[in-house]
Design an enzyme around this catalytic site. Structure first.
Site, mmCIF file in Angstrom:
data_model
loop_
_atom_site.group_PDB
_atom_site.id
_atom_site.type_symbol
_atom_site.label_atom_id
_atom_site.label_comp_id
_atom_site.label_asym_id
_atom_site.label_seq_id
_atom_site.Cartn_x
_atom_site.Cartn_y
_atom_site.Cartn_z
ATOM 1 N N HIS A 292 28.248 -7.253 21.128
ATOM 2 C CA HIS A 292 28.970 -6.410 20.168
ATOM 3 C C HIS A 292 29.020 -4.934 20.550
ATOM 4 O O HIS A 292 29.661 -4.140 19.862
ATOM 5 C CB HIS A 292 28.364 -6.532 18.770
ATOM 6 C CG HIS A 292 27.063 -5.797 18.642
ATOM 7 N ND1 HIS A 292 25.882 -6.291 19.132
ATOM 8 C CD2 HIS A 292 26.756 -4.593 18.102
ATOM 9 C CE1 HIS A 292 24.909 -5.435 18.897
ATOM 10 N NE2 HIS A 292 25.405 -4.383 18.275
HETATM 11 C C1 UD1 Z 1 26.331 -1.215 13.963
HETATM 12 C C2 UD1 Z 1 25.380 -0.233 14.629
HETATM 13 C C3 UD1 Z 1 24.761 -0.897 15.860
HETATM 14 C C4 UD1 Z 1 24.147 -2.226 15.523
HETATM 15 C C5 UD1 Z 1 25.193 -3.096 14.868
HETATM 16 C C6 UD1 Z 1 24.661 -4.455 14.511
HETATM 17 C C7 UD1 Z 1 26.011 2.145 14.453
HETATM 18 C C8 UD1 Z 1 26.530 3.304 15.212
HETATM 19 N N1 UD1 Z 1 26.071 0.959 15.087
HETATM 20 O O1 UD1 Z 1 27.417 -1.436 14.860
HETATM 21 O O2 UD1 Z 1 23.769 -0.047 16.373
HETATM 22 O O3 UD1 Z 1 23.665 -2.831 16.701
HETATM 23 O O4 UD1 Z 1 25.652 -2.426 13.686
HETATM 24 O O5 UD1 Z 1 25.650 -5.217 13.905
HETATM 25 O O6 UD1 Z 1 25.553 2.313 13.348
HETATM 26 N N2 UD1 Z 1 32.436 -5.082 10.012
HETATM 27 C C9 UD1 Z 1 32.707 -6.151 9.188
HETATM 28 N N3 UD1 Z 1 31.782 -6.474 8.242
HETATM 29 C C10 UD1 Z 1 30.629 -5.809 8.100
HETATM 30 C C11 UD1 Z 1 30.371 -4.711 8.949
HETATM 31 C C12 UD1 Z 1 31.273 -4.364 9.913
HETATM 32 O O7 UD1 Z 1 33.729 -6.790 9.276
HETATM 33 O O8 UD1 Z 1 29.831 -6.188 7.228
HETATM 34 C C13 UD1 Z 1 33.428 -4.730 11.063
HETATM 35 C C14 UD1 Z 1 34.341 -3.615 10.668
HETATM 36 O O9 UD1 Z 1 35.624 -3.937 11.103
HETATM 37 C C15 UD1 Z 1 33.832 -2.413 11.474
HETATM 38 C C16 UD1 Z 1 33.202 -3.079 12.675
HETATM 39 O O10 UD1 Z 1 32.728 -4.356 12.222
HETATM 40 O O11 UD1 Z 1 34.843 -1.556 11.816
HETATM 41 C C17 UD1 Z 1 32.047 -2.288 13.215
HETATM 42 O O12 UD1 Z 1 31.080 -2.026 12.192
HETATM 43 P P1 UD1 Z 1 30.166 -0.700 12.241
HETATM 44 O O13 UD1 Z 1 29.165 -0.717 11.167
HETATM 45 O O14 UD1 Z 1 31.002 0.480 12.383
HETATM 46 O O15 UD1 Z 1 29.412 -0.823 13.626
HETATM 47 P P2 UD1 Z 1 28.798 -2.062 14.375
HETATM 48 O O16 UD1 Z 1 29.599 -2.320 15.581
HETATM 49 O O17 UD1 Z 1 28.520 -3.209 13.455
#
Ligand code: UD1
Length: 366
Positions: free
Chosen positions: A207
């Site tokens: 991821h």
């Molecule tokens: C975040 C953390 C990362 C961690 C990861 C574990 C930061 C900078 N990054 O990254 O360190 O390893 O979580 O998962 O804080 N989304 C969903 N549902 C959710 C959450 C996210 O669909 O419940 C999707 C959204 O489209 C979002 C994307 O995932 O844009 C990324 O989510 P985000 O929280 O921005 O960062 P992660 O890549 O999950």
């Protein structure tokens, strides 16, 4: 009575706060812990299922921030968290790990003169293109109590000029949760569900923006899996970010061609523990999984050039293989043919870190 706000936001935070909340609740005569969920992760599979699996009490406050750009997500958390501090006037804010929620809560608390304890302090990848590295640097620069999982954390902090009396080597709290949940995880039916035989499949997660946000890189990694899945099944629970990129880049067909590459929804904590703990080999770019495989002696290949958790390489079962498809393929096949010997479980990854963490917070309050 010490009032303590514990902050979580994203999936990798939940398993770190669970044993800490439990330990604080055991000391209810002196501690009053609250749990704030920023809502950075909000899906059932990325959040709610972890609260259930790990029997974490429902958050006292949910800020419901959701997804956004880094600046916007961080800013929204800060605005909402400021109100929480105003209302509750805590003695401590406890943050874990390195996600945006960790840094945002730390910034707010420090400016309001509330003491911050950082669990998993001092880890450094020395790669500032990683958003998490920025979060670690900012959080550790501001925190009042830095609780490290491994001695390299202490060294990094001392080198950055953090005063030694703020630093405590407490061990790895995620391993408290791992050991506490092994037995419950063994009741998971995930192996039956995907018709897997113990030690005869690989588990994979992916991821990191550096691996999944660039089409060529992501396509290369998928290509590298081809000959691995010809040997044995690869189970790949897929993060929402990665799922979205596969669609966007039109790469689903590459996956469909690989019959033994099994994509699943993100798994809950217990199912995923049952999955990787019985696998032959793990392929990942996660931080936490490097540690969990080291604690259990499962061979792990990390698809990154660097790690903020070097002890998993020097003492544990982890190896860095980067994201060059030829190298991933070679190293994965090699690990299947010549299983590496089990490493050593690092010091203080013993299931007792939460106790040391809460002791350290109480001590620092005297
Ligand atoms: C975040 C953390 C990362 C961690 C990861 C574990 C930061 C900078 N990054 O990254 O360190 O390893 O979580 O998962 O804080 N989304 C969903 N549902 C959710 C959450 C996210 O669909 O419940 C999707 C959204 O489209 C979002 C994307 O995932 O844009 C990324 O989510 P985000 O929280 O921005 O960062 P992660 O890549 O999950």
């Amino acid at each position: 009575m010490l009032k303590i706000i514990n902050v979580v936001g994203a999936r990798p935070n939940f398993m770190k706060i669970a044993p800490v909340m439990e330990e604080m609740r055991r000391r209810a005569d002196r501690l009053q812990p609250l749990l704030v969920h920023t809502g950075q992760h909000y899906d059932e599979a990325m959040s709610d299922s972890f609260f259930e699996d790990l029997q974490i009490p429902r958050p006292d406050v949910n800020l419901e921030i959701g997804s956004a750009s880094h600046a916007e997500q961080t800013a929204r958390i800060m605005i909402a968290f400021e109100q929480v501090i105003k209302e509750h006037e805590p003695d401590w804010v406890v943050v874990v790990g390195d996600v945006n929620s960790t840094m945002a809560a730390t910034l707010v608390a420090s400016k309001m003169s509330v003491k911050v304890a950082h669990i998993e302090a001092g880890l450094r990848s020395f790669d500032r293109t990683m958003p998490e590295e920025i979060n670690r640097l900012v959080t550790d620069a501001l925190a009042d109590l830095l609780l490290t999982p491994s001695p390299d954390g202490n060294e990094n902090l001392l080198r950055e000029g953090v005063s030694p009396e703020k630093i405590r080597f407490v061990g790895n709290v995620m391993i408290d949760t791992l050991y506490a949940q092994m037995e419950r995880a063994s009741a998971s039916l995930v192996l039956e569900q995907y018709q897997l035989q113990k030690k005869n499949y690989c588990a994979m997660t992916l991821h990191r923006p550096s691996n999944v946000d660039d089409k060529k890189t992501l396509a290369g990694i998928l290509d590298a899996l081809h000959s691995v899945q010809e040997r044995l099944p690869i189970v790949f629970p897929i993060h929402p970010r990665t799922r979205a990129r596969l669609e966007e880049f039109g790469l689903n067909s590459v996956i469909e061609k690989q019959k033994n590459l099994i994509l699943t929804e993100p798994l809950g904590y217990l199912d995923f523990l049952q999955l990787y703990s019985n696998s032959r080999l793990v392929l990942t770019d996660s931080g936490g999984i490097q540690e969990e495989t080291t604690a259990l002696g499962i061979p792990c290949l990390t698809l990154r050039q660097n790690t903020e958790r070097p002890i998993t390489v020097t003492e544990g079962t982890n190896r860095l293989v980067g994201n060059d498809p030829a190298v991933i393929k070679r190293e994965a096949l090699n690990a299947l043919d010549n299983p590496p010997t089990a490493g050593r479980v690092p010091d203080l990854w013993d299931g007792q870190a939460a106790k040391r963490i809460v002791d350290a917070i109480e001590e620092a309050s005297r």
